[in-house]
Scaffold this active site. Structure first.
Site, PDB file in Angstrom:
ATOM      1  N   ARG A 149     -47.168  24.269 -44.660  1.00 54.89           N
ATOM      2  CA  ARG A 149     -46.107  23.423 -44.875  1.00 54.89           C
ATOM      3  C   ARG A 149     -46.155  23.604 -46.445  1.00 54.89           C
ATOM      4  O   ARG A 149     -46.953  24.993 -47.582  1.00 54.89           O
ATOM      5  CB  ARG A 149     -46.890  22.446 -44.981  1.00 54.89           C
ATOM      6  CG  ARG A 149     -46.759  20.916 -43.704  1.00 54.89           C
ATOM      7  CD  ARG A 149     -48.060  20.560 -42.974  1.00 54.89           C
ATOM      8  NE  ARG A 149     -48.717  19.762 -42.113  1.00 54.89           N
ATOM      9  CZ  ARG A 149     -49.285  19.807 -41.281  1.00 54.89           C
ATOM     10  NH1 ARG A 149     -49.928  20.664 -41.678  1.00 54.89           N
ATOM     11  NH2 ARG A 149     -49.649  19.308 -40.006  1.00 54.89           N
ATOM     12  N   LYS A 173     -52.328  17.848 -44.464  1.00 51.81           N
ATOM     13  CA  LYS A 173     -52.258  16.493 -43.713  1.00 51.81           C
ATOM     14  C   LYS A 173     -53.491  16.062 -43.169  1.00 51.81           C
ATOM     15  O   LYS A 173     -54.360  16.541 -42.542  1.00 51.81           O
ATOM     16  CB  LYS A 173     -51.431  16.445 -42.400  1.00 51.81           C
ATOM     17  CG  LYS A 173     -50.572  16.396 -43.106  1.00 51.81           C
ATOM     18  CD  LYS A 173     -49.057  16.166 -41.378  1.00 51.81           C
ATOM     19  CE  LYS A 173     -47.995  16.383 -42.723  1.00 51.81           C
ATOM     20  NZ  LYS A 173     -46.624  15.374 -41.033  1.00 51.81           N
ATOM     21  N   HIS A 245     -39.585  25.247 -44.930  1.00 52.78           N
ATOM     22  CA  HIS A 245     -40.741  24.427 -43.025  1.00 52.78           C
ATOM     23  C   HIS A 245     -39.104  25.715 -42.209  1.00 52.78           C
ATOM     24  O   HIS A 245     -40.389  25.693 -41.806  1.00 52.78           O
ATOM     25  CB  HIS A 245     -39.979  22.960 -42.758  1.00 52.78           C
ATOM     26  CG  HIS A 245     -40.808  22.958 -42.428  1.00 52.78           C
ATOM     27  ND1 HIS A 245     -42.349  22.429 -43.217  1.00 52.78           N
ATOM     28  CD2 HIS A 245     -40.860  21.904 -40.721  1.00 52.78           C
ATOM     29  CE1 HIS A 245     -42.342  21.377 -42.084  1.00 52.78           C
ATOM     30  NE2 HIS A 245     -42.414  21.638 -40.677  1.00 52.78           N
ATOM     31  N   ARG A 248     -42.325  28.491 -41.499  1.00 46.40           N
ATOM     32  CA  ARG A 248     -43.438  27.616 -40.792  1.00 46.40           C
ATOM     33  C   ARG A 248     -42.380  27.483 -39.300  1.00 46.40           C
ATOM     34  O   ARG A 248     -42.923  28.166 -38.692  1.00 46.40           O
ATOM     35  CB  ARG A 248     -43.481  26.207 -41.040  1.00 46.40           C
ATOM     36  CG  ARG A 248     -44.505  25.604 -40.560  1.00 46.40           C
ATOM     37  CD  ARG A 248     -45.165  24.340 -41.352  1.00 46.40           C
ATOM     38  NE  ARG A 248     -45.916  23.473 -40.405  1.00 46.40           N
ATOM     39  CZ  ARG A 248     -46.445  23.190 -40.208  1.00 46.40           C
ATOM     40  NH1 ARG A 248     -47.428  24.205 -40.706  1.00 46.40           N
ATOM     41  NH2 ARG A 248     -47.422  22.745 -39.712  1.00 46.40           N
ATOM     42  N   HIS A 271     -51.446  21.323 -36.266  1.00 45.91           N
ATOM     43  CA  HIS A 271     -51.255  20.152 -35.630  1.00 45.91           C
ATOM     44  C   HIS A 271     -52.353  18.901 -34.793  1.00 45.91           C
ATOM     45  O   HIS A 271     -52.893  19.162 -34.002  1.00 45.91           O
ATOM     46  CB  HIS A 271     -50.193  20.418 -34.542  1.00 45.91           C
ATOM     47  CG  HIS A 271     -49.177  20.653 -35.162  1.00 45.91           C
ATOM     48  ND1 HIS A 271     -47.725  21.760 -33.676  1.00 45.91           N
ATOM     49  CD2 HIS A 271     -47.694  20.618 -36.171  1.00 45.91           C
ATOM     50  CE1 HIS A 271     -46.318  21.559 -34.707  1.00 45.91           C
ATOM     51  NE2 HIS A 271     -46.384  21.958 -36.431  1.00 45.91           N
ATOM     52  N   TYR A 280     -41.936  24.117 -30.026  1.00 38.77           N
ATOM     53  CA  TYR A 280     -41.893  26.130 -30.069  1.00 38.77           C
ATOM     54  C   TYR A 280     -41.982  27.002 -28.582  1.00 38.77           C
ATOM     55  O   TYR A 280     -41.838  27.613 -28.768  1.00 38.77           O
ATOM     56  CB  TYR A 280     -42.689  26.540 -30.884  1.00 38.77           C
ATOM     57  CG  TYR A 280     -42.952  25.622 -32.530  1.00 38.77           C
ATOM     58  CD1 TYR A 280     -41.696  26.118 -33.064  1.00 38.77           C
ATOM     59  CD2 TYR A 280     -43.625  24.849 -32.591  1.00 38.77           C
ATOM     60  CE1 TYR A 280     -41.605  25.482 -34.994  1.00 38.77           C
ATOM     61  CE2 TYR A 280     -43.844  24.117 -34.212  1.00 38.77           C
ATOM     62  CZ  TYR A 280     -42.974  24.422 -34.660  1.00 38.77           C
ATOM     63  OH  TYR A 280     -42.730  24.052 -35.826  1.00 38.77           O
TER      64      TYR A 280
END
Length: 299
Positions: A149, A173, A245, A248, A271, A280
């Site tokens: 990110r 995150k 992004h 990514r 994730h 994806y």
């Protein structure tokens, strides 16, 4: 406002117990503010314990009438679910009025990606003779090579580089740490940047450990990275709308299409749910076209 003390408690809970970033905390508070704006429009200020499921359904209809997109509505509902869960946890309310309310169904839009030729064209467009050129080449290689990110890239530190084992430590995150493999090309460009360019920078106090610095010796901002990607796309005549992004997305898509294990990709992307990673697993459109051309009797 009657809710102010509870909102302050919720803010402290998000920061201290859930370890969310300031940006994420602000997003949650904005969701609560939307509900407050709704009641202001009705000239009402109910106690939190007085809000019912029926009231919240009317609030969602109000959001819809304002023209708010389904994805934004889902974000607001998610934020309010967290808020009312906190109120239940603190025994401020006895029943959760939003528990049975579902977010609007969202279409799973496939993210834009770049192919390897487009990524190479972006890197080749960078003038390495300029002081920031080697830095910018390293930025693109690390974004694409590690699937970071943009905030993870700007926060990347020298102390989190492990070149001997070809890994970097990333703070994602919620301040969650993960180890991500880094390829030889990205490592080589990082090494050149650190030893031949960054070493000459007049580094601002407090920024000594950050890898990527601006011309003032301070940590790069997210906006700088966005502007870099946009200007490169314009320079090479790329018609796609791209951002950091996008690199990514390209990282994840190319791994999946190459046969990588979904769990491994989930781990590298950071994730929390594999459902997020599953977007994806779409098959390359060119491959589908080849299958139709080769096997369909009417092709």
């Amino acid at each position: 406002m009657l809710w102010q003390s509870y909102i302050k408690g919720f803010k402290a809970y998000l920061k201290l117990e859930r370890s969310l970033s300031a940006h994420s905390v602000e997003a949650y508070l904005n969701d609560i503010d939307k509900l407050s704006q709704y009641y202001q429009s009705l000239l009402k200020e109910p106690k939190l314990s007085e809000i019912s499921t029926a009231d919240l359904k009317l609030f969602i209809s109000w959001l819809n009438e304002l023209g708010m997109q389904a994805s934004t509505q889902a974000r607001v509902i998610s934020g309010l679910k967290a808020f009312f869960s906190f109120l239940m946890l603190e025994d401020i309310i006895q029943s959760d009025p939003i528990a049975l309310i579902e977010a609007p169904k969202l279409s799973r839009k496939l993210p834009d990606t770049l192919n390897i030729y487009e990524i190479n064209s972006l890197i080749d467009a960078i003038d390495a003779s300029k002081p920031e050129g080697m830095r910018n080449k390293a930025i693109i290689e690390v974004l694409y090579g590690c699937g970071l990110r943009v905030s993870e890239l700007t926060d990347l530190k020298i102390s989190n580089l492990y070149p001997q084992i070809e890994f970097i430590k990333v703070i994602g995150k919620g301040n969650k740490e993960r180890l991500v493999p880094i390829g030889g090309v990205a490592l080589k460009l990082l090494d050149i940047y650190l030893k031949e360019v960054r070493v000459h920078a007049n580094i601002k106090k407090g920024n000594e450990d950050y890898i990527f610095l601006n011309r003032f010796g301070a940590k790069l901002s997210r906006i700088t990275i966005f502007n870099l990607i946009k200007s490169l796309a314009i320079h090479v005549g790329l018609k796609k709308t791209i951002s950091p992004h996008t690199l990514r997305h390209s990282f994840a898509t190319h791994l999946i299409e190459g046969g990588a294990d979904l769990r491994a990709v989930q781990e590298m992307l950071g994730h929390s749910s594999i459902t997020t990673t599953e977007i994806y697993t779409h098959i390359d459109r060119d491959y589908l076209r080849e299958v139709i051309t080769q096997f369909h009797p009417r092709s």
